[in-house]
Design a protein around this motif. Sequence first.
Motif, short mmCIF file in Angstrom:
data_model
loop_
_atom_site.label_atom_id
_atom_site.label_comp_id
_atom_site.label_asym_id
_atom_site.label_seq_id
_atom_site.Cartn_x
_atom_site.Cartn_y
_atom_site.Cartn_z
N SER A 1 0.79 -0.71 -0.44
CA SER A 1 -0.14 -0.36 -0.39
C SER A 1 1.04 1.15 -0.06
O SER A 1 0.75 1.80 -0.50
N VAL A 2 1.91 1.15 0.73
CA VAL A 2 2.56 2.36 0.99
C VAL A 2 3.43 2.57 -0.98
O VAL A 2 3.43 3.47 -1.01
N ASN B 1 0.94 3.63 -3.16
CA ASN B 1 0.30 4.88 -3.22
C ASN B 1 1.18 5.45 -2.89
O ASN B 1 1.07 6.95 -3.72
N THR C 1 -3.54 5.30 2.28
CA THR C 1 -2.27 4.32 2.37
C THR C 1 -2.72 3.41 3.43
O THR C 1 -3.12 2.07 3.72
N THR D 1 -3.95 -0.71 3.45
CA THR D 1 -2.93 -1.66 4.25
C THR D 1 -4.10 -2.99 3.91
O THR D 1 -4.26 -3.86 4.61
#
Length: 106
Positions: free
Chosen positions: A47-48, A51, A85, A89
């Motif tokens: 996700s990090v 994004n 994020t 997640t």
Amino acid sequence: MSIVLGSGFQTIGFVLTFLIAFWLGGKLAYTDTKNNNSLISTSFKYSVLVNLVIWIVFCLIIGDSTGNSNFLFTTPAIIALIVSTTITTFTIGLLISYLIKKINNL
């Protein structure tokens, strides 16, 4: 079609950015699940990465098209990065990590 004609290169660049970000995130998730990292950790990293890539390119495209590149302009995007994020997640990032782990175990 009118969006592509109105802002052509930015739209094409943004679509390509999504594809590249998902590909990079998928490779990262595959490597993490292969190394038996936890699903939450894998989902968070996925996700990090996705994004961060998408929001950086978004800020660059908007800043370039509007001519506005000061920090105050990017504050909403930074907030959106943190929120998206966090949400991804525990939703789609977790689902993707789970599916990749299942595929790895076949």
